[in-house]
Motif scaffolding. Sequence first.
Motif, PDB file in Angstrom:
ATOM      1  N   LEU A 225       0.812  -1.210   0.000  1.00 61.28           N
ATOM      2  CA  LEU A 225       0.000   0.000   0.000  1.00 61.28           C
ATOM      3  C   LEU A 225       0.841   1.252   0.000  1.00 61.28           C
ATOM      4  N   LEU A 226       2.032   1.180   0.585  1.00 60.76           N
ATOM      5  CA  LEU A 226       2.879   2.368   0.720  1.00 60.76           C
ATOM      6  C   LEU A 226       3.387   2.826  -0.623  1.00 60.76           C
ATOM      7  N   SER A 227       3.209   4.065  -0.934  1.00 63.37           N
ATOM      8  CA  SER A 227       3.718   4.638  -2.170  1.00 63.37           C
ATOM      9  C   SER A 227       4.435   5.935  -1.837  1.00 63.37           C
ATOM     10  N   GLU A 228       5.085   6.495  -2.828  1.00 62.79           N
ATOM     11  CA  GLU A 228       5.813   7.738  -2.611  1.00 62.79           C
ATOM     12  C   GLU A 228       4.866   8.866  -2.227  1.00 62.79           C
ATOM     13  N   ASP A 229       3.578   8.743  -2.616  1.00 61.98           N
ATOM     14  CA  ASP A 229       2.627   9.814  -2.364  1.00 61.98           C
ATOM     15  C   ASP A 229       1.724   9.496  -1.180  1.00 61.98           C
ATOM     16  N   ALA A 230       2.175   8.668  -0.276  1.00 62.51           N
ATOM     17  CA  ALA A 230       1.335   8.275   0.855  1.00 62.51           C
ATOM     18  C   ALA A 230       2.035   8.570   2.191  1.00 62.51           C
ATOM     19  N   PRO A 231       2.264   9.866   2.504  1.00 62.68           N
ATOM     20  CA  PRO A 231       2.960  10.194   3.742  1.00 62.68           C
ATOM     21  C   PRO A 231       2.175   9.791   4.985  1.00 62.68           C
ATOM     22  N   VAL A 232       0.841   9.742   4.869  1.00 64.82           N
ATOM     23  CA  VAL A 232       0.046   9.372   6.039  1.00 64.82           C
ATOM     24  C   VAL A 232       0.412   7.975   6.505  1.00 64.82           C
ATOM     25  N   ILE A 233       0.549   7.053   5.552  1.00 65.42           N
ATOM     26  CA  ILE A 233       0.863   5.674   5.911  1.00 65.42           C
ATOM     27  C   ILE A 233       2.286   5.555   6.418  1.00 65.42           C
ATOM     28  N   ARG A 234       3.185   6.274   5.756  1.00 68.88           N
ATOM     29  CA  ARG A 234       4.565   6.190   6.239  1.00 68.88           C
ATOM     30  C   ARG A 234       4.654   6.714   7.664  1.00 68.88           C
ATOM     31  N   GLY A 235       3.892   7.742   7.966  1.00 65.25           N
ATOM     32  CA  GLY A 235       3.896   8.276   9.322  1.00 65.25           C
ATOM     33  C   GLY A 235       3.401   7.252  10.322  1.00 65.25           C
ATOM     34  N   LEU A 236       2.335   6.532   9.939  1.00 65.26           N
ATOM     35  CA  LEU A 236       1.794   5.498  10.830  1.00 65.26           C
ATOM     36  C   LEU A 236       2.801   4.399  11.072  1.00 65.26           C
ATOM     37  N   ARG A 237       3.604   4.129  10.050  1.00 67.19           N
ATOM     38  CA  ARG A 237       4.515   2.990  10.142  1.00 67.19           C
ATOM     39  C   ARG A 237       5.822   3.364  10.821  1.00 67.19           C
ATOM     40  N   ASP A 238       6.332   4.586  10.531  1.00 65.10           N
ATOM     41  CA  ASP A 238       7.664   4.942  11.009  1.00 65.10           C
ATOM     42  C   ASP A 238       7.631   5.623  12.377  1.00 65.10           C
ATOM     43  N   GLU A 239       6.531   6.346  12.710  1.00 59.44           N
ATOM     44  CA  GLU A 239       6.512   7.119  13.948  1.00 59.44           C
ATOM     45  C   GLU A 239       5.606   6.435  14.955  1.00 59.44           C
ATOM     46  N   PRO A 240       6.061   6.214  16.172  1.00 57.28           N
ATOM     47  CA  PRO A 240       5.202   5.586  17.187  1.00 57.28           C
ATOM     48  C   PRO A 240       4.077   6.515  17.599  1.00 57.28           C
TER      49      PRO A 240
ATOM     50  N   TYR B 255      -6.680  -8.501   6.051  1.00 51.06           N
ATOM     51  CA  TYR B 255      -5.473  -7.671   6.029  1.00 51.06           C
ATOM     52  C   TYR B 255      -5.611  -6.526   5.033  1.00 51.06           C
ATOM     53  N   ALA B 256      -6.158  -6.826   3.845  1.00 54.23           N
ATOM     54  CA  ALA B 256      -6.329  -5.772   2.841  1.00 54.23           C
ATOM     55  C   ALA B 256      -7.319  -4.727   3.324  1.00 54.23           C
ATOM     56  N   LEU B 257      -8.399  -5.166   3.966  1.00 56.60           N
ATOM     57  CA  LEU B 257      -9.381  -4.216   4.486  1.00 56.60           C
ATOM     58  C   LEU B 257      -8.773  -3.344   5.574  1.00 56.60           C
ATOM     59  N   ALA B 258      -7.959  -3.975   6.440  1.00 61.83           N
ATOM     60  CA  ALA B 258      -7.319  -3.205   7.504  1.00 61.83           C
ATOM     61  C   ALA B 258      -6.344  -2.189   6.928  1.00 61.83           C
ATOM     62  N   ALA B 259      -5.624  -2.575   5.868  1.00 61.92           N
ATOM     63  CA  ALA B 259      -4.665  -1.657   5.254  1.00 61.92           C
ATOM     64  C   ALA B 259      -5.374  -0.447   4.649  1.00 61.92           C
ATOM     65  N   ILE B 260      -6.518  -0.689   4.007  1.00 58.29           N
ATOM     66  CA  ILE B 260      -7.298   0.419   3.443  1.00 58.29           C
ATOM     67  C   ILE B 260      -7.767   1.352   4.555  1.00 58.29           C
ATOM     68  N   GLY B 261      -8.256   0.770   5.674  1.00 53.86           N
ATOM     69  CA  GLY B 261      -8.726   1.597   6.781  1.00 53.86           C
ATOM     70  C   GLY B 261      -7.614   2.419   7.403  1.00 53.86           C
ATOM     71  N   MET B 262      -6.428   1.833   7.547  1.00 54.78           N
ATOM     72  CA  MET B 262      -5.292   2.563   8.098  1.00 54.78           C
ATOM     73  C   MET B 262      -4.868   3.691   7.173  1.00 54.78           C
ATOM     74  N   ALA B 263      -4.874   3.425   5.853  1.00 56.17           N
ATOM     75  CA  ALA B 263      -4.424   4.436   4.899  1.00 56.17           C
ATOM     76  C   ALA B 263      -5.362   5.631   4.875  1.00 56.17           C
ATOM     77  N   ALA B 264      -6.659   5.340   4.845  1.00 55.37           N
ATOM     78  CA  ALA B 264      -7.638   6.420   4.742  1.00 55.37           C
ATOM     79  C   ALA B 264      -7.958   7.025   6.094  1.00 55.37           C
ATOM     80  N   GLY B 265      -7.693   6.277   7.182  1.00 56.94           N
ATOM     81  CA  GLY B 265      -8.044   6.767   8.495  1.00 56.94           C
ATOM     82  C   GLY B 265      -9.548   6.848   8.693  1.00 56.94           C
TER      83      GLY B 265
END
Length: 610
Positions: free
Chosen positions: A10-25, A162-172
């Motif tokens: 799901l992570l792409s170069e244009d998805a800072p929201v997801i990277r933030g969720l993954r990299d920052e506690p 897992y795919a549904l959870a990833a979509i929910g995390m990405a969109a918040g």
Amino acid sequence: MDTNPAQDALLSEDAPVIRGLRDEPDETIQESPERSMEDIDTSNERSAGDDLRSAEARVLAHLQDRSKITAGDLGRARRLADDAGDPLVPMLVRLGLISERDMARAISEILDIPLAEPSGFPSEPVREDLFSLRFLKDARILPLSEDDDAIRIAIANPLDNYALAAIGMAAGKTVSPLVGLPTEIESAIEQLYEKVEEEPAEAESEFGDFDEEDIEHLKDLASEAPVIRMVNQLIQKAVESRASDIHVEPFADVLKVRYRVDGILNEVDAPPVRSTAAVISRVKIMAKLNIAERRLPQDGRIPIRIQGKDLDLRVSTVPTMFGESVVMRLLDKESIRFDLDALGFDGPPRQSLAEILERPYGILLVTGPTGSGKSTTLYTALSRLNTEARKIITVEDPVEYQLPGINQIQVKSAIGMTFAGALRAIMRQDPDIIMVGEMRDLETARIAVQSALTGHIVLSTLHTNDAASGVTRLLDMGVEDYLLTSTINGILAQRLVRRLCPHCRAPYPAVRELAERFGHMHTDSEPLELFRAVGCDACNGTGYHGRLVITEVLTMSDRIRKAVLAHATATEIRQIAMTEGMVTMYQDGLRKSLDGRTTIEEVLRVAEGN
């Protein structure tokens, strides 16, 4: 805890929201001294797994209860899924044990999730800045719409938590899923998102600018998973659409794919043009053709199992300016019915045909253009004649359907096994009935005539526009007139028209000019009523479902024999037959349009008014 592959994709170069969720506690999460986060995650995963297995079991039980799959099919799919490490539900569809639509309906009913229709797909990408093309394709998810609280998606496998959870995390946001068909979702993703993500330049050259002499490279391309999936989807969509033929046609800047459904060609979504060489090579490999030969036409066949049905695909390739054009004819051995009623034979034409088939010897010719159902009519006639007391031998090119109890010979011109050569050989086999796939030349026609003279029943086909032209065609080929009058029992000409969908056809009063065409066929004092095509879900919006035959049967009478000996024209022979009561194709079509089985437009499309 390990990250999920679906979330990684799901992570792409244009998805800072997801990277933030993954990299920052998340500083708001506090560990409980009594129960660690690891324990909670393990418990949640176990609970989700139990729910997933329960839902999957209910879906599979639902399919078995409705006889969509068998216990044997399920066991085989489960073993393959375990070996490959893939989910069971998509594996059933991938193996062709159940159709995409049947699986989607079952999931929709059991999980109470609505079905996604292509008409509800968006015209523009939804949140292309958030979802990568790779993730959408891998998970087979299409975002449909978004509001302040939720995001609606079409997903091929709603059991993929897992795919549904990833979509929910990405969109918040809350995810609102709909069940979609994988092929429809993939097609929409390509249309909406292909232009968003630029593909690497090397991928373009890999498919489009390969070295023409590098055959091994071409084989490698055709063996890649994306190409195999594309070709399988083309065939599966054709089966779901009730197509009789698949046309794959390369042009300078586009690859066209068209399905022939009920005799009419319709263009469908095609693979990208860069994959032309790989797609065509894949089909040729499946048909066991020589992929190195691109200058000459080739023919082959592909035995395949789709949606639990055994199909036989006849493949023909011809070279064109921009590559090889491929046509695949789908022959469904299970659905074909060799029955005169099912084909549409009734009334005077059927009676005449039955009388001809009861004669002890002579020739029955079936005429019409390619694709008019001549072979099916001959197979149906053979099925009626097939008894233990008769030996039946056929010579065909190709053998389309295998009939039990009938000896069928495949023509192989490359080794000298022609129609004429095979006919000469089978006369020593003591047959009672002979079927010749087509009278292509004088030698074949003469042997067939000689066979009829010696007491055999001969069935064959010709390419002419009507029944009367069959006589003049044989005369033009060089067959003697006295032999024709002595051997031909009858000539049947036919066309196929689309059958009106019984669920949505609508009656309408015919205008006076149209009513006059029916003449003596309509004697009631009430206004003439015809039917028009409307379109519904049962017929995919076309208004038609299936085809039926309109036909004319010319029986060889004494007056027609005299006309043949006098070398009368086809028009003159036709006029004699009509005065003796022959119902023409046009008249047969008008009668069937009055019955509501077809439309007057269909009749006029294939038959000349007279």
